[in-house]
Scaffold this motif. Structure first.
Motif, PDB file in Angstrom:
ATOM      1  N   GLN A  56      63.519  12.859   0.233  1.00  0.00           N
ATOM      2  CA  GLN A  56      63.592  13.862  -0.835  1.00  0.00           C
ATOM      3  C   GLN A  56      63.204  15.234  -0.298  1.00  0.00           C
ATOM      4  O   GLN A  56      63.802  16.247  -0.671  1.00  0.00           O
ATOM      5  CB  GLN A  56      62.658  13.497  -1.982  1.00  0.00           C
ATOM      6  CG  GLN A  56      63.229  12.503  -2.951  1.00  0.00           C
ATOM      7  CD  GLN A  56      62.288  12.323  -4.128  1.00  0.00           C
ATOM      8  OE1 GLN A  56      61.340  11.553  -4.028  1.00  0.00           O
ATOM      9  NE2 GLN A  56      62.548  13.037  -5.202  1.00  0.00           N
ATOM     10  N   ARG A  62      67.731  12.446  -4.068  1.00  0.00           N
ATOM     11  CA  ARG A  62      67.159  12.987  -5.298  1.00  0.00           C
ATOM     12  C   ARG A  62      66.686  11.826  -6.167  1.00  0.00           C
ATOM     13  O   ARG A  62      67.181  10.706  -6.053  1.00  0.00           O
ATOM     14  CB  ARG A  62      68.159  13.846  -6.057  1.00  0.00           C
ATOM     15  CG  ARG A  62      69.345  13.094  -6.562  1.00  0.00           C
ATOM     16  CD  ARG A  62      70.256  13.964  -7.435  1.00  0.00           C
ATOM     17  NE  ARG A  62      71.548  13.350  -7.601  1.00  0.00           N
ATOM     18  CZ  ARG A  62      71.798  12.296  -8.380  1.00  0.00           C
ATOM     19  NH1 ARG A  62      70.841  11.753  -9.071  1.00  0.00           N
ATOM     20  NH2 ARG A  62      73.012  11.795  -8.480  1.00  0.00           N
ATOM     21  N   GLU A  64      65.826  10.497 -10.177  1.00  0.00           N
ATOM     22  CA  GLU A  64      66.153  10.744 -11.579  1.00  0.00           C
ATOM     23  C   GLU A  64      65.499   9.642 -12.418  1.00  0.00           C
ATOM     24  O   GLU A  64      65.656   8.459 -12.118  1.00  0.00           O
ATOM     25  CB  GLU A  64      67.671  10.721 -11.770  1.00  0.00           C
ATOM     26  CG  GLU A  64      68.107  10.972 -13.178  1.00  0.00           C
ATOM     27  CD  GLU A  64      69.633  10.910 -13.331  1.00  0.00           C
ATOM     28  OE1 GLU A  64      70.073  10.842 -14.491  1.00  0.00           O
ATOM     29  OE2 GLU A  64      70.342  10.911 -12.326  1.00  0.00           O
ATOM     30  N   ARG A  65      64.798  10.058 -13.446  1.00  0.00           N
ATOM     31  CA  ARG A  65      64.150   9.078 -14.327  1.00  0.00           C
ATOM     32  C   ARG A  65      65.197   8.549 -15.306  1.00  0.00           C
ATOM     33  O   ARG A  65      65.896   9.304 -15.977  1.00  0.00           O
ATOM     34  CB  ARG A  65      63.006   9.715 -15.090  1.00  0.00           C
ATOM     35  CG  ARG A  65      62.278   8.707 -15.992  1.00  0.00           C
ATOM     36  CD  ARG A  65      60.965   9.220 -16.495  1.00  0.00           C
ATOM     37  NE  ARG A  65      59.947   9.307 -15.466  1.00  0.00           N
ATOM     38  CZ  ARG A  65      59.232   8.269 -14.996  1.00  0.00           C
ATOM     39  NH1 ARG A  65      59.483   7.058 -15.431  1.00  0.00           N
ATOM     40  NH2 ARG A  65      58.309   8.449 -14.093  1.00  0.00           N
ATOM     41  N   VAL A  70      62.554   5.058 -12.071  1.00  0.00           N
ATOM     42  CA  VAL A  70      63.008   6.209 -11.288  1.00  0.00           C
ATOM     43  C   VAL A  70      64.056   5.687 -10.312  1.00  0.00           C
ATOM     44  O   VAL A  70      63.800   4.772  -9.532  1.00  0.00           O
ATOM     45  CB  VAL A  70      61.845   6.874 -10.519  1.00  0.00           C
ATOM     46  CG1 VAL A  70      62.360   8.022  -9.664  1.00  0.00           C
ATOM     47  CG2 VAL A  70      60.786   7.374 -11.497  1.00  0.00           C
TER      48      VAL A  70
END
Length: 139
Positions: A56, A62, A64-65, A70
């Motif tokens: 990251q 990346r 993302e929740r 996650v």
């Protein structure tokens, strides 16, 4: 002379680790959670999380929740930019190697004799080439 992009050093350092490289390849197939990746790799979930944090930090991955989970995914635009940087570096090397090859071929040509060239630009073998540098006997 162009200078190296300082942003590439951390990317290459991150990808030098075999597990991080494998994680990035896996994320290229589709997003996954750290727990799912931990099942796929022979390291702990905590180690996976650390590897993902490094990736990251370079912008290659990346997070993302999605609900309570996650999910991590490869960042295509960053990978494309990296590919363009590598292509630029490779093309520079190709140009240098072509110049070195041309200089080496020019140095091999006998002094005073222009080399015969084929239509493709390659040097043609002459009778003196096959006679070990001596003139072929005439008739």
């Amino acid at each position: 002379m162009s200078t190296a992009d300082p942003a590439l050093a951390p990317v290459f350092a991150a990808l030098a680790d075999e597990t991080r490289w494998a994680i990035l390849v896996r994320l290229g197939e589709g997003p996954a959670s750290a727990s799912a990746l931990a099942v796929e790799f022979p390291v702990s979930r905590q180690a996976i999380v650390k590897h993902l944090a490094v990736l990251q930090g370079t912008g290659l991955v990346r997070a993302e929740r999605v609900g309570r989970e996650v999910r991590f995914a490869a960042v295509g635009s960053r990978l494309s930019a990296l590919g363009r940087d590598l292509e630029r570096i490779a093309s520079g090397w190709d140009r240098r190697l072509a110049r070195i090859k041309a200089m080496a071929e020019a140095a091999e040509e006998p002094a005073g004799q222009p080399a015969e060239r084929s239509a493709s630009g390659r040097r043609r073998r002459t009778a003196s080439d096959s006679a070990g540098g001596r003139q072929a006997p005439s008739g």
